[in-house]
Design a protein around this motif. Structure first.
Motif, mmCIF file in Angstrom:
data_model
loop_
_atom_site.group_PDB
_atom_site.id
_atom_site.type_symbol
_atom_site.label_atom_id
_atom_site.label_comp_id
_atom_site.label_asym_id
_atom_site.label_seq_id
_atom_site.Cartn_x
_atom_site.Cartn_y
_atom_site.Cartn_z
ATOM 1 N N TYR A 6 0.874 -0.990 0.204
ATOM 2 C CA TYR A 6 -0.269 0.156 0.012
ATOM 3 C C TYR A 6 1.161 1.208 0.292
ATOM 4 O O TYR A 6 1.712 0.923 1.174
ATOM 5 N N CYS A 9 1.408 2.687 3.783
ATOM 6 C CA CYS A 9 1.836 2.160 4.725
ATOM 7 C C CYS A 9 3.176 2.129 5.221
ATOM 8 O O CYS A 9 4.203 1.944 4.072
ATOM 9 N N PHE A 11 5.537 -0.070 6.726
ATOM 10 C CA PHE A 11 6.125 -1.158 6.333
ATOM 11 C C PHE A 11 5.960 -0.829 5.494
ATOM 12 O O PHE A 11 7.447 -1.570 5.082
ATOM 13 N N LYS A 46 -3.988 -11.894 5.553
ATOM 14 C CA LYS A 46 -4.104 -10.123 4.948
ATOM 15 C C LYS A 46 -3.094 -9.508 5.282
ATOM 16 O O LYS A 46 -3.508 -9.164 6.580
ATOM 17 N N VAL A 47 -1.717 -8.961 4.150
ATOM 18 C CA VAL A 47 -1.200 -7.883 4.681
ATOM 19 C C VAL A 47 0.031 -7.361 4.119
ATOM 20 O O VAL A 47 -0.201 -8.218 2.802
ATOM 21 N N VAL A 48 0.402 -6.802 3.994
ATOM 22 C CA VAL A 48 1.629 -5.852 3.256
ATOM 23 C C VAL A 48 2.465 -5.288 4.298
ATOM 24 O O VAL A 48 2.084 -4.487 5.316
ATOM 25 N N PRO A 49 3.575 -5.304 4.010
ATOM 26 C CA PRO A 49 4.384 -5.431 2.269
ATOM 27 C C PRO A 49 4.451 -6.843 2.078
ATOM 28 O O PRO A 49 5.101 -8.194 3.514
ATOM 29 N N GLU A 61 6.867 -8.983 6.075
ATOM 30 C CA GLU A 61 7.521 -8.788 7.219
ATOM 31 C C GLU A 61 8.736 -8.056 6.076
ATOM 32 O O GLU A 61 9.769 -7.975 5.785
ATOM 33 N N SER A 62 8.874 -6.470 6.486
ATOM 34 C CA SER A 62 9.080 -5.664 6.417
ATOM 35 C C SER A 62 11.245 -5.571 6.650
ATOM 36 O O SER A 62 11.965 -5.611 5.799
ATOM 37 N N ARG A 125 -10.993 -0.117 8.750
ATOM 38 C CA ARG A 125 -10.430 -1.193 9.045
ATOM 39 C C ARG A 125 -9.573 0.238 9.639
ATOM 40 O O ARG A 125 -8.896 -0.487 11.431
HETATM 41 N N1 LIG Z 1 5.562 -6.753 11.105
HETATM 42 C C1 LIG Z 1 4.617 -6.543 9.395
HETATM 43 C C2 LIG Z 1 3.212 -5.722 9.645
HETATM 44 C C3 LIG Z 1 2.733 -4.844 8.091
HETATM 45 C C4 LIG Z 1 1.504 -4.820 8.464
HETATM 46 O O1 LIG Z 1 1.391 -4.240 9.376
HETATM 47 N N2 LIG Z 1 0.687 -3.904 7.716
HETATM 48 C C5 LIG Z 1 -0.379 -3.596 7.787
HETATM 49 C C6 LIG Z 1 -0.464 -2.497 6.578
HETATM 50 S S1 LIG Z 1 -0.008 -1.507 7.422
HETATM 51 C C7 LIG Z 1 -1.295 -4.649 7.382
HETATM 52 O O2 LIG Z 1 -0.866 -5.089 6.510
HETATM 53 N N3 LIG Z 1 -2.589 -4.895 7.709
HETATM 54 C C8 LIG Z 1 -3.449 -5.804 6.895
HETATM 55 C C9 LIG Z 1 -4.696 -5.296 6.446
HETATM 56 O O3 LIG Z 1 -4.380 -4.459 5.874
HETATM 57 O O4 LIG Z 1 -5.565 -5.887 6.807
HETATM 58 C C10 LIG Z 1 6.161 -6.322 8.396
HETATM 59 O O5 LIG Z 1 6.931 -5.491 9.016
HETATM 60 O O6 LIG Z 1 5.673 -5.909 7.304
#
Ligand SMILES: N[C@@H](CCC(=O)N[C@@H](CS)C(=O)NCC(=O)O)C(=O)O
Length: 211
Positions: A6, A9, A11, A46-49, A61-62, A125
């Motif tokens: 995103y 975001c 991360f 559901k996670v990014v990056p 995991e960033s 969200r």
């Molecule tokens: N520990 C993860 C955290 C990543 C994270 O929390 N990303 C958020 C977006 S800012 C996310 O994917 N949230 C779940 C969603 O979109 O529903 C990292 O460092 O990559």
């Protein structure tokens, strides 16, 4: 390689930074907010990056992405641990900073929010995480004052900054989130830090999108 992100975001911004620092080409692919299927197919949730490697495997995991890309070629940027004081400062400061940034992120012009459905999914969200976003926005003046006072603590770090290290992967994404706040009163050293790290990492500031 392809990095699924995103744009807003922190991360994702962290993971993007290493490609700029190492001059490593990467294709950016924006996942729409509300799209559960795409990231779940890649990494089971559901996670990014998410980094899509050339062999077709996926890495979430960033910080894992940073270390993986850092090890591919050239001198390591993130070999040493981050500055503990800055890590602690970032944890303490991020409460007020995200209370300023999140209501604005939900209204700003980001690719992952380009459809009404995606913007609605993201807004829901953030309401689930932060509560009433209009109330947060209305308290901006107090959060700005709190953040300006807190930023004074890292002014010596910002003023003496000369070389990118692991610390920047912690500090820059947090400070860059503040650049979505229209006319935020950054000190000259803080603004110079943001501009320098943005130029080296090729991660844009949010200043042109600020609200
Ligand atoms: N520990 C993860 C955290 C990543 C994270 O929390 N990303 C958020 C977006 S800012 C996310 O994917 N949230 C779940 C969603 O979109 O529903 C990292 O460092 O990559």
């Amino acid at each position: 390689m392809k990095l699924h992100i995103y744009q807003h975001c922190p991360f994702c911004n962290r993971a993007r930074m290493i490609f700029g620092f190492k001059n490593q080409p990467v294709e950016l692919s924006v996942i729409m907010e509300g799209d559960v299927e795409t990231p779940t197919r890649m990494v089971g949730k559901k996670v990014v990056p998410i980094l899509e490697k050339d062999d077709g495997t996926y890495m979430p995991e960033s910080m894992d992405i940073v270390h993986y890309v850092d090890g591919l070629q050239g001198d390591r940027v993130a070999a040493e641990p981050a500055d503990e004081a800055i890590v602690e400062w970032s944890k303490q400061a991020s409460g007020a900073i995200y209370k300023l940034a999140i209501p604005r992120f939900t209204r700003a012009d980001f690719a992952e929010l380009a459809t009404p459905e995606a913007r609605a999914a993201y807004t829901q969200r953030e309401i689930a995480a932060f509560g009433n976003l209009e109330e947060l926005q209305a308290q901006s003046e107090a959060f700005i004052a709190e953040t300006v006072e807190k930023l004074a603590e890292i002014e010596p770090y910002l003023q003496s900054f000369s070389k990118v290290s692991t610390t920047e992967f912690i500090l820059f994404p947090v400070l860059n989130s503040l650049s979505i706040v229209k006319d935020f009163p950054f000190s000259p050293a803080c603004l110079a830090y943001l501009q320098k790290v943005s130029a080296l990492s090729k991660v844009p500031l949010f200043i042109e999108k600020a609200l």
